[in-house]
Design an enzyme around this catalytic site. Structure first.
Site, PDB file in Angstrom:
ATOM      1  N   ASN A   1      -7.840  -7.436   4.598  1.00 55.32           N
ATOM      2  CA  ASN A   1      -9.179  -6.877   4.386  1.00 55.32           C
ATOM      3  C   ASN A   1      -9.747  -7.229   3.018  1.00 55.32           C
ATOM      4  O   ASN A   1     -10.948  -7.139   2.802  1.00 55.32           O
ATOM      5  CB  ASN A   1      -9.171  -5.351   4.572  1.00 55.32           C
ATOM      6  CG  ASN A   1      -8.133  -4.667   3.729  1.00 55.32           C
ATOM      7  OD1 ASN A   1      -6.951  -4.973   3.799  1.00 55.32           O
ATOM      8  ND2 ASN A   1      -8.566  -3.727   2.918  1.00 55.32           N
TER       9      ASN A   1
ATOM     10  N   CYS B   1     -11.782   0.596   0.057  1.00 50.98           N
ATOM     11  CA  CYS B   1     -10.903   1.758   0.164  1.00 50.98           C
ATOM     12  C   CYS B   1     -10.291   2.086  -1.190  1.00 50.98           C
ATOM     13  O   CYS B   1      -9.823   3.181  -1.410  1.00 50.98           O
ATOM     14  CB  CYS B   1      -9.804   1.503   1.179  1.00 50.98           C
ATOM     15  SG  CYS B   1     -10.444   0.844   2.699  1.00 50.98           S
TER      16      CYS B   1
HETATM   17  N1  PMP Z   1      -6.815  -1.475   8.204  1.00 49.81           N
HETATM   18  C1  PMP Z   1      -7.639  -2.373   7.665  1.00 49.81           C
HETATM   19  C2  PMP Z   1      -7.179  -3.783   7.507  1.00 49.81           C
HETATM   20  C3  PMP Z   1      -8.920  -1.992   7.251  1.00 49.81           C
HETATM   21  O1  PMP Z   1      -9.733  -2.898   6.709  1.00 49.81           O
HETATM   22  C4  PMP Z   1      -9.327  -0.647   7.419  1.00 49.81           C
HETATM   23  C5  PMP Z   1     -10.683  -0.171   6.985  1.00 49.81           C
HETATM   24  N2  PMP Z   1     -11.008  -0.483   5.657  1.00 49.81           N
HETATM   25  C6  PMP Z   1      -8.414   0.253   7.992  1.00 49.81           C
HETATM   26  C7  PMP Z   1      -7.178  -0.194   8.383  1.00 49.81           C
HETATM   27  C8  PMP Z   1      -8.789   1.695   8.223  1.00 49.81           C
HETATM   28  O2  PMP Z   1      -9.648   1.793   9.310  1.00 49.81           O
HETATM   29  P1  PMP Z   1     -10.439   3.144   9.673  1.00 49.81           P
HETATM   30  O3  PMP Z   1     -11.616   3.159   8.771  1.00 49.81           O
HETATM   31  O4  PMP Z   1     -10.808   2.980  11.097  1.00 49.81           O
HETATM   32  O5  PMP Z   1      -9.523   4.276   9.484  1.00 49.81           O
END
Ligand code: PMP
Length: 358
Positions: free
Chosen positions: A134, A301
């Protein structure tokens, strides 16, 4: 005043809802509000919406509907799979919902060297490796697993589903999330090969074959299904569009000094991760915001932290470089013109910030 979504370049953090998705969700927010577990007409209609969505999600994965278990998103799917095994090895590149769950449970969180050597050791029940990183968009290969029976493999496909080809043969489990592909937030799934039973994620109901209790979020599930159907339909178109924007963006950077790409040769066309010397990534995000564009510094995040992410650390990027890292996420609603404008704006901010620092 509505914001212009063509200037939103943070599509790896989340994507806008596709209006076609909204149109499919609306009836389930209005007249078809039933509980999908009820046997009357209202319930049956909701159930039909859910099962069509399950088929559509499964089709995009390349699996069968009984292998899809809806969750509240990829975080839940990742936590679920990590809680289901006694020993798990986690790659150094994972999203915090895998990485921190791995640390919290005392699992083997591999460094680069450990990852490379994972195959020969193979002492765990599950290996968790994301498909597309990500932060950089790198498409990650599984390490060689050697000759003994490999442990099961979980792949976080959140940035991959609908965006890069998935090879279901290399995964026993996979996580995904609707809001990364123009669907609603708060809905995702765990793909479970052959629907092998797992310890339930939530106890207390027979939903999702008893593996995840709780009244189904029908409108969100329907939206996830619609988003997957659209993504399948325009898979090549979306990729070509992102590729074109990404290339045009990079071409505009050529006159600038002291920048580098943290992307891989084999990278998702939807993500560009760049570092600029002598500037702070967060400052660039703020400057671009003032210019009317959305981008992010590293992973959204972890963007509230000024520390380099564990991913950037795993690249071995010196801090003078990692400090100046930004992520551009290209998407369906961006235009070539706006991608070029963003690049011009970013270059001019980098240059004026550097001049100020002299
Ligand atoms: N895994 C990856 C690779 C992500 O990019 C994200 C979101 N940033 C997540 C998990 C978490 O996903 P969610 O927002 O649906 O909890």
């Amino acid at each position: 005043m509505p914001l212009d979504r063509s200037r939103y370049f943070d599509n790896a953090a989340t994507t806008p809802l596709d209006p076609r998705v909204v149109a499919e969700m609306l009836p389930y927010l209005e007249e078809d509000f039933g509980n999908a577990n009820s046997i009357h007409e209202w319930g049956r209609r909701a159930r039909e919406g859910v099962e069509l969505a399950r088929e559509r999600v499964a089709k995009l994965f390349g699996g069968s509907p009984d292998e899809i278990f809806f969750t509240s998103g990829a975080t839940e799917a990742n936590n679920w799979i990590l809680s289901s095994f006694k020993s798990v090895a986690v790659s150094p590149f994972e999203h915090s919902s895998v990485w921190e769950a791995g640390i919290a449970k005392g699992f083997d969180v591999l460094d680069n060297e450990g990852y490379r050597l994972y195959g020969p050791r193979q002492s765990t029940d599950l290996l968790s490796v994301m498909v597309v990183c990500n932060e950089s968009g790198a498409i990650l290969e599984l390490p060689e697993v050697g000759e003994t029976t490999p442990s099961r493999v979980h792949r976080d496909a959140t940035q991959a589903l609908g965006k890069v080809p998935l090879n279901l043969a290399d995964m026993d489990y996979a996580s995904a999330s609707a809001h990364k592909l123009y669907g609603p937030k708060g809905i995702g799934c765990l793909y479970v090969r052959d629907a092998r039973p797992l310890p339930p994620m939530l106890f207390g109901g027979e939903q999702e074959s008893g593996m995840r209790g709780g009244t189904l979020n029908v409108p969100a599930i329907v939206g996830f299904g619609a988003a997957c159907a659209i993504a399948l339909d325009q898979f090549e178109e979306d990729r070509a569009h992102a590729q074109e924007l990404r290339q045009a963006f990079v071409a505009k950077l050529q006159g600038t000094s002291d920048w580098k790409s943290n992307c891989h040769d084999n990278n998702s066309p939807f993500i560009l991760c760049l570092s600029f010397l002598g500037v702070q990534g967060e400052t660039l995000v703020v400057e671009m915001d003032a210019a009317g564009f959305a981008i992010s510094s590293g992973s959204a995040c972890s963007s509230h932290s000024s520390e380099p992410s564990h991913f950037l650390e795993s690249l071995g990027l010196p801090s003078r470089w990692s400090r100046g890292t930004v992520r551009i996420g290209f998407g369906r609603f961006n235009t070539l013109d706006q991608a070029e404008r963003l690049a011009t704006s970013l270059v001019s901010s980098v240059e004026s910030l550097r001049a100020l620092a002299k």
